[in-house]
Enzyme design. Structure first.
Site, PDB file in Angstrom:
ATOM      1  CG  ASP A  29       0.179  -0.786   2.664  1.00 49.24           C
ATOM      2  OD1 ASP A  29       1.194   0.283   2.056  1.00 49.24           O
ATOM      3  OD2 ASP A  29      -1.006   0.154   3.319  1.00 49.24           O
ATOM      4  CG  MET A  30      -0.432   5.054  -1.335  1.00 51.79           C
ATOM      5  SD  MET A  30      -2.144   6.144  -0.823  1.00 51.79           S
ATOM      6  CE  MET A  30      -0.333   7.866  -0.855  1.00 51.79           C
TER       7      MET A  30
END
Length: 130
Positions: free
Chosen positions: A15-16
């Site tokens: 994810d980020m």
């Protein structure tokens, strides 16, 4: 003795924040199961073509214990814990070194191409039980 499959975490797996997205652990253990099946000598394409039998996951119980991160090298351990007429049960773990990050119990069923339960062929049961 569990089957071992090694993989690396890529950017696409995260994810980020650079942490492995939770659903990707399911992909990791799928790869582990596929390699286990291949390793015991079962060709899933031939099984489908010759008998019309495919495998499908029926149930997963999963515990997320610690995060994996970008560029980690992970080990997927796969072990058969039970087998019956049309299903088998596997315990799988994803580790970074000795640390368990994810653990799952997976129930896999044998079924026909139209989705009906099918008995595992005796030759496949023998390979799995060996």
């Amino acid at each position: 003795m569990p089957h071992i499959h090694t993989l690396r975490v890529y950017y696409e797996d995260t994810d980020m924040a650079g942490i492995v997205y939770y659903a990707n652990y399911l992909k990791f253990i799928e790869r582990g199961r596929s390699e286990w099946v291949r390793g015991i000598g079962v060709d899933q394409n031939a099984l489908r073509d010759e008998t019309g039998i495919v495998f499908a996951v029926r149930r997963i119980e999963a515990d997320y214990l610690a995060p994996a991160r970008l560029d980690d090298v992970l080990t997927v351990e796969t072990g058969l814990t039970g087998i019956s007429g049309a299903r088998f049960v596997m315990d799988q773990r994803v580790l970074r070194g000795a640390q368990v990050l994810f653990a799952a119990r997976v129930v896999v069923v044998a079924m026909s191409l139209d989705g009906r339960p099918q008995r595992l062929p005796e030759a496949v049961r023998t390979l799995m039980a060996a």
